[in-house]
Write an enzyme that holds these catalytic residues in place. Structure first.
Site, PDB file in Angstrom:
ATOM      1  N   ARG A   4       0.822  -1.218   0.000  1.00 19.29           N
ATOM      2  CA  ARG A   4       0.000   0.000   0.000  1.00 19.29           C
ATOM      3  C   ARG A   4       0.853   1.264   0.000  1.00 19.29           C
ATOM      4  NH1 ARG A   4      -5.376   0.669   1.757  1.00 19.29           N
ATOM      5  NH2 ARG A   4      -5.928   2.791   2.382  1.00 19.29           N
ATOM      6  N   ARG A  67      22.074 -21.781   6.750  1.00 19.56           N
ATOM      7  CA  ARG A  67      21.639 -20.807   7.757  1.00 19.56           C
ATOM      8  C   ARG A  67      22.532 -19.565   7.743  1.00 19.56           C
ATOM      9  NH1 ARG A  67      18.185 -23.375  11.523  1.00 19.56           N
ATOM     10  NH2 ARG A  67      17.257 -25.143  10.437  1.00 19.56           N
ATOM     11  N   HIS A  68      23.085 -19.237   6.569  1.00 20.16           N
ATOM     12  CA  HIS A  68      23.966 -18.084   6.417  1.00 20.16           C
ATOM     13  C   HIS A  68      23.752 -17.547   5.009  1.00 20.16           C
ATOM     14  CE1 HIS A  68      27.525 -15.554   6.225  1.00 20.16           C
ATOM     15  NE2 HIS A  68      27.822 -15.843   7.492  1.00 20.16           N
ATOM     16  N   ASP A  69      23.198 -16.356   4.911  1.00 14.66           N
ATOM     17  CA  ASP A  69      22.780 -15.868   3.592  1.00 14.66           C
ATOM     18  C   ASP A  69      23.954 -15.590   2.663  1.00 14.66           C
ATOM     19  OD1 ASP A  69      23.592 -13.684   5.108  1.00 14.66           O
ATOM     20  OD2 ASP A  69      21.817 -12.465   4.698  1.00 14.66           O
ATOM     21  N   SER A  94      32.034 -11.417   5.426  1.00 14.55           N
ATOM     22  CA  SER A  94      30.677 -11.137   4.931  1.00 14.55           C
ATOM     23  C   SER A  94      30.337  -9.655   4.979  1.00 14.55           C
ATOM     24  CB  SER A  94      29.648 -11.921   5.755  1.00 14.55           C
ATOM     25  OG  SER A  94      29.819 -13.308   5.580  1.00 14.55           O
ATOM     26  N   THR A 140      -1.690  31.810  17.269  1.00 11.57           N
ATOM     27  CA  THR A 140      -0.759  31.254  18.256  1.00 11.57           C
ATOM     28  C   THR A 140      -1.597  30.638  19.364  1.00 11.57           C
ATOM     29  OG1 THR A 140      -0.581  33.400  19.401  1.00 11.57           O
ATOM     30  CG2 THR A 140       1.053  32.918  17.713  1.00 11.57           C
ATOM     31  N   HIS A 141      -1.202  29.451  19.828  1.00 16.64           N
ATOM     32  CA  HIS A 141      -1.997  28.661  20.775  1.00 16.64           C
ATOM     33  C   HIS A 141      -3.362  28.304  20.175  1.00 16.64           C
ATOM     34  CE1 HIS A 141       0.881  29.772  23.975  1.00 16.64           C
ATOM     35  NE2 HIS A 141       0.839  30.970  23.411  1.00 16.64           N
ATOM     36  N   SER A 263     -18.420   5.822   5.644  1.00 19.71           N
ATOM     37  CA  SER A 263     -19.370   4.756   5.326  1.00 19.71           C
ATOM     38  C   SER A 263     -20.756   5.072   5.873  1.00 19.71           C
ATOM     39  CB  SER A 263     -18.869   3.430   5.894  1.00 19.71           C
ATOM     40  OG  SER A 263     -18.803   3.496   7.313  1.00 19.71           O
ATOM     41  N   LYS A 268     -19.420  13.719   4.406  1.00 21.45           N
ATOM     42  CA  LYS A 268     -18.070  13.915   4.930  1.00 21.45           C
ATOM     43  C   LYS A 268     -17.018  14.080   3.832  1.00 21.45           C
ATOM     44  CE  LYS A 268     -16.826  13.017   8.835  1.00 21.45           C
ATOM     45  NZ  LYS A 268     -16.360  13.930   9.899  1.00 21.45           N
ATOM     46  N   GLU A 275      -3.872  13.125   7.452  1.00 18.07           N
ATOM     47  CA  GLU A 275      -3.907  12.240   8.618  1.00 18.07           C
ATOM     48  C   GLU A 275      -3.035  11.000   8.374  1.00 18.07           C
ATOM     49  OE1 GLU A 275      -8.359  13.298  10.313  1.00 18.07           O
ATOM     50  OE2 GLU A 275      -8.122  11.683   8.863  1.00 18.07           O
ATOM     51  N   ASN A 276      -3.100  10.473   7.165  1.00 21.78           N
ATOM     52  CA  ASN A 276      -2.261   9.323   6.815  1.00 21.78           C
ATOM     53  C   ASN A 276      -0.787   9.652   7.000  1.00 21.78           C
ATOM     54  OD1 ASN A 276      -0.529   8.303   4.274  1.00 21.78           O
ATOM     55  ND2 ASN A 276      -1.845   6.629   4.954  1.00 21.78           N
ATOM     56  N   SER A 307      19.255  -7.545  12.190  1.00 23.35           N
ATOM     57  CA  SER A 307      17.814  -7.765  12.069  1.00 23.35           C
ATOM     58  C   SER A 307      17.067  -6.437  12.002  1.00 23.35           C
ATOM     59  CB  SER A 307      17.315  -8.601  13.249  1.00 23.35           C
ATOM     60  OG  SER A 307      17.677  -7.987  14.480  1.00 23.35           O
ATOM     61  N   GLU A 309      18.179  -3.596  10.787  1.00 24.74           N
ATOM     62  CA  GLU A 309      18.401  -2.930   9.499  1.00 24.74           C
ATOM     63  C   GLU A 309      17.662  -3.606   8.352  1.00 24.74           C
ATOM     64  OE1 GLU A 309      22.715  -1.236  10.949  1.00 24.74           O
ATOM     65  OE2 GLU A 309      22.642  -2.828   9.435  1.00 24.74           O
ATOM     66  N   ARG A 310      17.429  -4.905   8.469  1.00 23.38           N
ATOM     67  CA  ARG A 310      16.639  -5.579   7.436  1.00 23.38           C
ATOM     68  C   ARG A 310      15.222  -4.997   7.372  1.00 23.38           C
ATOM     69  NH1 ARG A 310      18.874 -10.760   5.780  1.00 23.38           N
ATOM     70  NH2 ARG A 310      20.725 -11.227   7.025  1.00 23.38           N
TER      71      ARG A 310
END
Length: 436
Positions: A4, A67-69, A94, A140-141, A263, A268, A275-276, A307, A309-310
């Protein structure tokens, strides 16, 4: 990041295939540097370039066992290249490959974000110039203060986003570095000369001192620059959300044909884009905290940052790209209502002229506190009686006596508040402003 919020060009940078191709680019650059130094045959490098390719599914299958990329990646290359694969990864650890490839990926992503920022700045400038001189209430405020212009509001955001551009540029330069220095950064099986040659081929700078990894203060710099920028995005979005409230309604987000706002309530029209982006900006700031936490690793390196940073490398850059382009699109379609702005200015009965009257009385010789009390008395009377403040000032005998008819005739012109608008625009949009 979920689809998305992922724009295609940025999303392609963070595919597994592109990640492995960045690893391959680093391995090939190291091989080429070794060949230039006479350590491996040029023919072997040609074979590696010709035969090495990425098979994502095969790498993932091998990784189920290893088990090691990185080892899975190297095993896959060996299957494709044959005997000359023995020269791939020569002397490297590595992180030489992964951290240097990270720099390539972050540079690709960062350049897209800079492009987005420059486009947003153009949009903000256009909006500011179109609404230069359009009076609106400064608050202001959340309370009426004194008039400004909608053009000045947008010019202020332009000035801020010009600073964000500089910060992101600086953050990107922090991560535009690689390292080919071995297991703990001592070049035991490599050399600084090899590193310089390999990184030069990749368009990266050499980290003056790496351990097994590039130090993560560099990453923290980049991701915090995105977080500060996200704060600016939310500041602008909060402004637009307030201005779209029914009681204010000085701007509206564009509303497409067929679009629905609720809905349950067909009437509206909500500020959903702003907001998103307010919400997504919070994620960008949260990810920056994770980058800051990654700075303190054990000794020459541990793996606790990996992990994190992935997740944050793709997520933060994808989100930054998304919010910047969505913000530009929102601003391009923004409906600005100057008539409503003038109408709202009068909702406080001209009380925004209070400082003009105060300074006029002081100029006429009245002590400041005495002048303040005299103006405040009429201001409170205006608010309670709902009568225009300028009328009460003109009707007050003491005010007329102290200020004089000529001064009273000039005091209540809203254009007075924009007398320096040209000067502010010149500062914001000058060539010098772009450098500061």
């Amino acid at each position: 990041m979920i689809e998305r919020y992922t724009r295609p060009e940025m999303g392609r940078i963070w595919t597994l295939e592109n990640r492995y191709r960045a690893w391959l680019a680093v391995e090939v650059a190291v091989c080429e540097a070794w060949a230039e130094l006479g350590r491996i045959p040029a023919e072997a490098v040609k074979t590696i370039r010709d035969k090495a390719d990425i098979d994502v599914e095969r790498i993932l299958t091998i990784e189920e066992t290893t088990r090691h990329d990185v080892i899975a990646f190297l095993t896959s290359l060996e299957e494709k290249v044959g005997p000359e694969a023995r020269f791939i990864h020569l002397g490297c650890t590595s992180s030489d490959i992964v951290d240097t490839a990270n720099a390539l990926l972050l540079v690709q992503a960062g350049e897209l974000i800079l492009k987005d920022l420059r486009a947003l700045l153009q949009t903000l400038e256009g909006l500011a110039r179109r609404h230069k001189g359009v009076l609106c209430m400064g608050r202001t405020h959340g309370i009426h203060a004194e008039p400004t212009s909608f053009g000045l509001k947008m010019a202020g955001f332009h000035a801020e986003f010009a600073r964000h551009l500089k910060r992101v540029e600086a953050g990107l330069e922090s991560v535009r570095v690689g390292k080919i220095s071995g297991a703990v950064g001592t070049y035991a099986f490599l050399s600084p000369e090899l590193e310089q040659k390999a990184l030069g081929r990749l368009g990266l700078k050499v980290d003056p001192h790496s351990t097994q990894i590039i130090q993560r203060d560099r990453y923290a710099h980049f991701f915090t620059s995105l977080a500060v920028m996200a704060g600016g995005v939310e500041r602008l979005c909060v402004e637009l959300r307030h201005l779209q409230r029914t009681e204010v309604l000085e701007v509206e987000e564009g509303f497409a044909k067929g679009q629905k706002g609720s809905s349950a309530m067909p009437h509206k029209k909500n500020p959903i884009s702003a907001e998103n982006m307010s919400g997504l900006s919070r994620l960008l700031r949260s990810n920056a905290l994770a980058a800051l936490e990654d700075q303190a690793l054990w000794h020459e390196r541990d793996i606790s940052h990996s992990s994190v940073e992935r997740v944050i490398m793709p997520d933060s850059t994808i989100l930054a790209d998304y919010v910047l382009t969505r913000l530009a699109r929102l601003l391009e379609g923004l409906v600005v209502k100057p008539e409503r702005m003038r109408e709202n200015m009068e909702r406080s009965f001209g009380l925004y002229f209070s400082q003009r009257v105060l300074t006029g009385l002081i100029a006429a010789g009245l002590p400041r506190q005495q002048a303040y009390e005299a103006v405040q008395r009429l201001a409170m009377q205006s608010w309670e009686s709902r009568r225009p403040f300028p009328d009460l000032v003109r009707e007050d005998a003491d005010m007329r006596a102290r200020l004089g008819e000529a001064a009273l005739a000039e005091l209540f012109d809203p254009a007075y508040y924009l007398q320096h608008e040209d000067a502010i625009f010149a500062r914001v949009f000058s060539a010098d402003a772009a450098e500061n």
